[in-house]
Each structure stands twice: as C-alpha cells, then as structure tokens.
Design an enzyme around this catalytic site. Structure first.
Site, PDB file in Angstrom:
ATOM      1  NE  ARG A   1      25.130  34.422  63.415  1.00 53.30           N
ATOM      2  CZ  ARG A   1      24.896  35.334  62.506  1.00 53.30           C
ATOM      3  NH1 ARG A   1      24.455  34.984  61.329  1.00 53.30           N
ATOM      4  NH2 ARG A   1      25.053  36.607  62.797  1.00 53.30           N
TER       5      ARG A   1
ATOM      6  CG  HIS B   1      29.849  44.190  31.925  1.00 52.74           C
ATOM      7  ND1 HIS B   1      30.883  43.971  31.046  1.00 52.74           N
ATOM      8  CD2 HIS B   1      30.360  44.972  32.922  1.00 52.74           C
ATOM      9  CE1 HIS B   1      31.960  44.602  31.479  1.00 52.74           C
ATOM     10  NE2 HIS B   1      31.676  45.206  32.605  1.00 52.74           N
TER      11      HIS B   1
ATOM     12  CG  HIS C   1      34.597  40.907  35.999  1.00 52.27           C
ATOM     13  ND1 HIS C   1      35.840  41.075  35.429  1.00 52.27           N
ATOM     14  CD2 HIS C   1      34.745  41.204  37.320  1.00 52.27           C
ATOM     15  CE1 HIS C   1      36.699  41.461  36.367  1.00 52.27           C
ATOM     16  NE2 HIS C   1      36.063  41.537  37.518  1.00 52.27           N
TER      17      HIS C   1
ATOM     18  CG  HIS D   1      32.754  38.325  41.897  1.00 49.51           C
ATOM     19  ND1 HIS D   1      33.482  38.574  40.766  1.00 49.51           N
ATOM     20  CD2 HIS D   1      33.362  37.291  42.524  1.00 49.51           C
ATOM     21  CE1 HIS D   1      34.492  37.715  40.699  1.00 49.51           C
ATOM     22  NE2 HIS D   1      34.434  36.924  41.754  1.00 49.51           N
TER      23      HIS D   1
ATOM     24  NE  ARG E   1      35.908  34.423  41.990  1.00 47.29           N
ATOM     25  CZ  ARG E   1      36.735  34.590  43.007  1.00 47.29           C
ATOM     26  NH1 ARG E   1      37.629  33.673  43.320  1.00 47.29           N
ATOM     27  NH2 ARG E   1      36.693  35.709  43.705  1.00 47.29           N
TER      28      ARG E   1
ATOM     29  NE  ARG F   1      21.302  39.325  64.198  1.00 41.79           N
ATOM     30  CZ  ARG F   1      20.984  40.607  64.378  1.00 41.79           C
ATOM     31  NH1 ARG F   1      20.986  41.435  63.341  1.00 41.79           N
ATOM     32  NH2 ARG F   1      20.661  41.059  65.559  1.00 41.79           N
TER      33      ARG F   1
ATOM     34  CE1 TYR G   1      17.731  29.077  56.195  1.00 44.51           C
ATOM     35  CE2 TYR G   1      19.517  29.523  57.743  1.00 44.51           C
ATOM     36  CZ  TYR G   1      18.336  28.882  57.431  1.00 44.51           C
ATOM     37  OH  TYR G   1      17.755  28.045  58.343  1.00 44.51           O
ATOM     38  CB  SER G   2      18.805  35.536  58.535  1.00 41.38           C
ATOM     39  OG  SER G   2      19.100  35.977  59.844  1.00 41.38           O
TER      40      SER G   2
HETATM   41  C1  LIG Z   1      42.261  33.386  41.617  1.00 42.43           C
HETATM   42  C2  LIG Z   1      41.857  34.478  42.569  1.00 42.43           C
HETATM   43  C3  LIG Z   1      42.551  34.670  43.718  1.00 42.43           C
HETATM   44  C4  LIG Z   1      42.171  35.705  44.618  1.00 42.43           C
HETATM   45  N1  LIG Z   1      42.873  35.874  45.787  1.00 42.43           N
HETATM   46  C5  LIG Z   1      42.497  36.850  46.656  1.00 42.43           C
HETATM   47  C6  LIG Z   1      43.191  37.057  47.892  1.00 42.43           C
HETATM   48  O1  LIG Z   1      44.164  36.377  48.190  1.00 42.43           O
HETATM   49  N2  LIG Z   1      42.756  38.025  48.731  1.00 42.43           N
HETATM   50  C7  LIG Z   1      41.696  38.842  48.425  1.00 42.43           C
HETATM   51  O2  LIG Z   1      41.340  39.717  49.216  1.00 42.43           O
HETATM   52  N3  LIG Z   1      41.014  38.670  47.272  1.00 42.43           N
HETATM   53  C8  LIG Z   1      41.380  37.702  46.389  1.00 42.43           C
HETATM   54  N4  LIG Z   1      40.679  37.533  45.230  1.00 42.43           N
HETATM   55  C9  LIG Z   1      39.518  38.389  44.973  1.00 42.43           C
HETATM   56  C10 LIG Z   1      39.864  39.494  43.956  1.00 42.43           C
HETATM   57  O3  LIG Z   1      40.854  40.378  44.463  1.00 42.43           O
HETATM   58  C11 LIG Z   1      38.602  40.298  43.606  1.00 42.43           C
HETATM   59  O4  LIG Z   1      38.123  40.898  44.784  1.00 42.43           O
HETATM   60  C12 LIG Z   1      37.507  39.437  43.038  1.00 42.43           C
HETATM   61  O5  LIG Z   1      38.025  38.610  42.022  1.00 42.43           O
HETATM   62  C13 LIG Z   1      36.402  40.317  42.469  1.00 42.43           C
HETATM   63  O6  LIG Z   1      36.901  40.980  41.353  1.00 42.43           O
HETATM   64  P1  LIG Z   1      36.434  42.456  40.969  1.00 42.43           P
HETATM   65  O7  LIG Z   1      36.734  43.412  42.061  1.00 42.43           O
HETATM   66  O8  LIG Z   1      37.031  42.752  39.628  1.00 42.43           O
HETATM   67  O9  LIG Z   1      34.857  42.214  40.785  1.00 42.43           O
HETATM   68  P2  LIG Z   1      33.617  43.102  41.204  1.00 42.43           P
HETATM   69  O10 LIG Z   1      33.609  43.437  42.631  1.00 42.43           O
HETATM   70  O11 LIG Z   1      32.414  42.370  40.647  1.00 42.43           O
HETATM   71  O12 LIG Z   1      33.777  44.416  40.414  1.00 42.43           O
HETATM   72  C14 LIG Z   1      33.702  44.460  38.992  1.00 42.43           C
HETATM   73  C15 LIG Z   1      34.491  45.673  38.550  1.00 42.43           C
HETATM   74  O13 LIG Z   1      33.799  46.841  39.018  1.00 42.43           O
HETATM   75  C16 LIG Z   1      34.728  47.796  39.501  1.00 42.43           C
HETATM   76  N5  LIG Z   1      34.438  48.045  40.931  1.00 42.43           N
HETATM   77  C17 LIG Z   1      33.467  47.449  41.674  1.00 42.43           C
HETATM   78  N6  LIG Z   1      33.446  47.975  42.911  1.00 42.43           N
HETATM   79  C18 LIG Z   1      34.423  48.909  42.953  1.00 42.43           C
HETATM   80  C19 LIG Z   1      34.913  49.777  43.948  1.00 42.43           C
HETATM   81  N7  LIG Z   1      34.374  49.834  45.170  1.00 42.43           N
HETATM   82  N8  LIG Z   1      35.936  50.577  43.636  1.00 42.43           N
HETATM   83  C20 LIG Z   1      36.492  50.566  42.419  1.00 42.43           C
HETATM   84  N9  LIG Z   1      36.084  49.771  41.418  1.00 42.43           N
HETATM   85  C21 LIG Z   1      35.065  48.943  41.677  1.00 42.43           C
HETATM   86  C22 LIG Z   1      36.111  47.233  39.239  1.00 42.43           C
HETATM   87  O14 LIG Z   1      36.551  47.687  37.993  1.00 42.43           O
HETATM   88  C23 LIG Z   1      35.879  45.741  39.145  1.00 42.43           C
HETATM   89  O15 LIG Z   1      36.835  45.067  38.331  1.00 42.43           O
HETATM   90  C24 LIG Z   1      41.042  36.529  44.326  1.00 42.43           C
HETATM   91  C25 LIG Z   1      40.341  36.311  43.132  1.00 42.43           C
HETATM   92  C26 LIG Z   1      40.726  35.305  42.270  1.00 42.43           C
HETATM   93  C27 LIG Z   1      39.921  35.087  40.999  1.00 42.43           C
END
Ligand SMILES: Cc1cc2nc3c(=O)[nH]c(=O)nc-3n(C[C@H](O)[C@H](O)[C@H](O)COP(=O)(O)OP(=O)(O)OC[C@H]3O[C@@H](n4cnc5c(N)ncnc54)[C@H](O)[C@@H]3O)c2cc1C
Length: 304
Positions: A173, A191, A195, A94, A200, A105, A102-103
């Site tokens: 470590r 917000h 999300h 996210h 989660r 290192r 926490y580090s």
């Molecule tokens: C049930 C479940 C299973 C999952 N399985 C996997 C898996 O197998 N492998 C895996 O790698 N991940 C997995 N994920 C992680 C998932 O792909 C997302 O990375 C994670 O849920 C964070 O969501 P997000 O990117 O919407 O949230 P955030 O990173 O908090 O971003 C919020 C919103 O901001 C925007 N945003 C933020 N940063 C950027 C950016 N750099 N570029 C474009 N838009 C951006 C997007 O609109 C995003 O929806 C899983 C998640 C869930 C809930």
C-alpha cells in the site's frame, strides 16, 4: 435513576448517510445526550433544580458566552466517515477525537480515489498560500483531471500487482496516494466538535474538509439545537476585537460625531428582544444586553 436523553430529531440522523465529495460520506453512528444533558450538568455545578425551557436556553447561551465549556463535553457523538486520506490528515489534527481507522495492513485497500469536481480545479491564490482563486480554463482543468486519473490508475495497478504477488499488504500500500479513500469511526464531545466546526466551516478551510464539516453541522444541529444556536451566535458568526482593534474602533466611533451617543440613542439601536418591558412598563432584565452595554462602556471609557 436519571433518564437517558434522546430526541426524535437526533434519532432520525442515526445511520442516515450524507454523501460527501465523489465517494465519501458521513453518518451518525450513535450519540449521547443533547441540550438537556448540558443543562443537567450545568445545574449540578450551580446546585440548581429543573427549570423552564426558556431558562434552560438562557443557561446554555450563558455557558457558551462565558466559555463555561465542560457542560458541552457531556454530549458525545460518534460518526462513521469515509474520506480521502488528505482530508483525514486534516481531521486527525483535532487531537481530542477518538478514532479507529480502516487498516491497510489487514485489509485490501478499496479501489477508490477522490477526483475533484471541475469547478474546484482553481488557480493558486496569490494572496493566500493555502487557498485557491478563480477556475482554470476548462481545457486545462480537464487536463488536470486526466493527470490525476492517470496517476491514480497507475499506482492502483501497481498495488493490485503486488497483491497478486502476495506481497504483504502493509508494504503493497505504501505508494497509494493521499487521494485514496479511507474510513473511520470518529467520536468526540460537543465542545470539541464545535471547535472542529469553527475551524473547518471557515471559508479559509480547504473545500474538501468543509464539505464534511457542513454535513456534520446538520447532524449536530439536530442533536443539540439550542447549543447549536448559541454556538452560531457567539462563536461562528461572532467576531473578536483585539486590543489594537478596540483602539481603532474607539477612534472611528468618536471621530464620526461629537462625543459618544446619548443613552437613549444607544437604547434605540439595541435588538428589539433586549428592549422588552414588563406589564408595568419596566425594562425587563436581560443579562446579554447588560453585558453588551458594559462592553460599550469599556469602549467609551477604557480602563487605565
Ligand atoms: C485553515 C487551517 C490551516 C492550517 N494549516 C496548518 C499547517 O500549515 N500546518 C500544520 O501543521 N497544521 C495546520 N493546521 C492545523 C492546526 O494547526 C491545528 O492543528 C488544528 O486546527 C487542530 O486545532 P487544535 O489543536 O486547536 O485542536 P485539537 O487538537 O482538537 O485540540 C483542542 C484544544 O485542546 C488543547 N490541546 C489538545 N491537545 C493538546 C496538547 N497536546 N497540548 C496542548 N494543548 C492541547 C488546545 O487548547 C486545543 O486548541 C491548520 C488548520 C486550519 C484550520
């Protein structure tokens, strides 16, 4: 000067730990704003002054329904979280959160590893590759816990020995596993917290991160109760229909009866709160009802 928004309900959570898993916790370190600051920000954009509590509630619900999300970003919450590294890896996806961890290192890693409760030792689900199914028989589940514990102890004694040899901590470590506990400060705006919670708290999320999401949800509810209620109503408990699903629903509904329900049948099926009348017997204005009726209309008469 504008006042600083705070409430006794939110203040009561500051510093109050909620235990998570076997050794973890989450607590609210600090927060900025709440329902009042969402309203304050929204009224800037509409050029409106202070209104009654019920109008504020209506406004927050309107914002949530229409994904006018920036006012929710005006509320910030900072949590101190202690969690196993594999849960931290899911949290860190996210990207909008500000994190300081926490580090390993700099400091000695605590001798703390996560061991799941017996009932969480389940078979691999056949239908969901990312999920578990029913519990493994107890003797095998106990064996799993023994395997986890033995390996955690072995890797820890190796770490302790390297520290004794004065090996640099950042190297000592590297064999510690993802069940090792870590700690961090995790700050985000409402917000993006919503999300995070939407994803989660879901039954498909891994049990261990759900435990943290459920704990954080209690705190979020106290900080912004009206926004929470709107989130529950329009996001958490809501369903979206795809274009194909809409077609299927349309077919189902029209197949069960001769044509579409009459207006009064639709009216009788509405929630009571949407059917209230004024003292003069006129139907009270209700934007949510009208939006729903417009959706039904689109189901009945799809636009070409
Ligand atoms: C049930 C479940 C299973 C999952 N399985 C996997 C898996 O197998 N492998 C895996 O790698 N991940 C997995 N994920 C992680 C998932 O792909 C997302 O990375 C994670 O849920 C964070 O969501 P997000 O990117 O919407 O949230 P955030 O990173 O908090 O971003 C919020 C919103 O901001 C925007 N945003 C933020 N940063 C950027 C950016 N750099 N570029 C474009 N838009 C951006 C997007 O609109 C995003 O929806 C899983 C998640 C869930 C809930």
């Amino acid at each position: 000067m504008s006042e600083r928004f705070r409430t006794a309900e939110a203040d009561a959570w500051v510093g109050r730990k909620i235990e998570c898993l076997d050794r973890g916790f989450v607590y609210l370190v600090d927060y900025m704003g709440g329902d009042a600051s969402i309203v304050q920000a929204a009224r800037v954009s509409y050029g409106l002054g202070t209104k009654s509590v019920s109008e504020d509630r209506g406004l927050i619900r309107y914002l949530m329904r229409h994904q006018h999300s920036t006012p929710f970003e005006m509320v910030e919450m900072k949590f101190h979280v202690k969690l196993p590294i594999f849960v931290a890896r899911q949290f860190i996806r996210h990207r909008t959160a500000n994190v300081n961890e926490y580090s390993g290192r700099y400091s000695i890693m605590p001798d703390e590893f996560y061991l799941p409760p017996l009932e969480q030792v389940t078979y691999q689900s056949k239908t969901n590759r990312q999920g578990g199914a029913e519990c493994i028989d107890e003797p095998q589940a106990q064996e799993v816990l023994r395997i986890l514990t033995t390996e955690q102890r072995r890797v820890r004694s190796g770490y302790d020995r390297m520290i004794e040899l004065d090996v640099r901590r950042e190297l000592a470590r590297i064999n510690l596993g993802v069940s090792q506990y870590t700690e961090w400060y995790w700050k985000n705006d409402l917000h993006n917290i919503f999300h995070f919670l939407k994803l989660r708290l879901d039954a498909h999320a891994q049990y261990e991160i759900r435990v943290y999401a459920e704990a954080m949800a209690q705190i979020v509810k106290a900080v912004a109760p009206i926004a929470w209620e709107a989130f529950e109503d329009y996001v958490l408990d809501a369903e979206r229909f795809s274009g194909l699903e809409m077609q299927a629903v349309r077919r189902l509904l029209s197949g069960q009866r001769e044509g579409w329900p009459e207006d009064d049948e639709v009216f009788d099926a509405l929630p009571e709160a949407w059917r209230q009348t004024t003292a003069e017997g006129k139907l009270k204005r209700n934007r949510e009802r009208d939006e729903f009726l417009a959706k039904l209309q689109r189901l009945a008469e799809p636009e070409e």
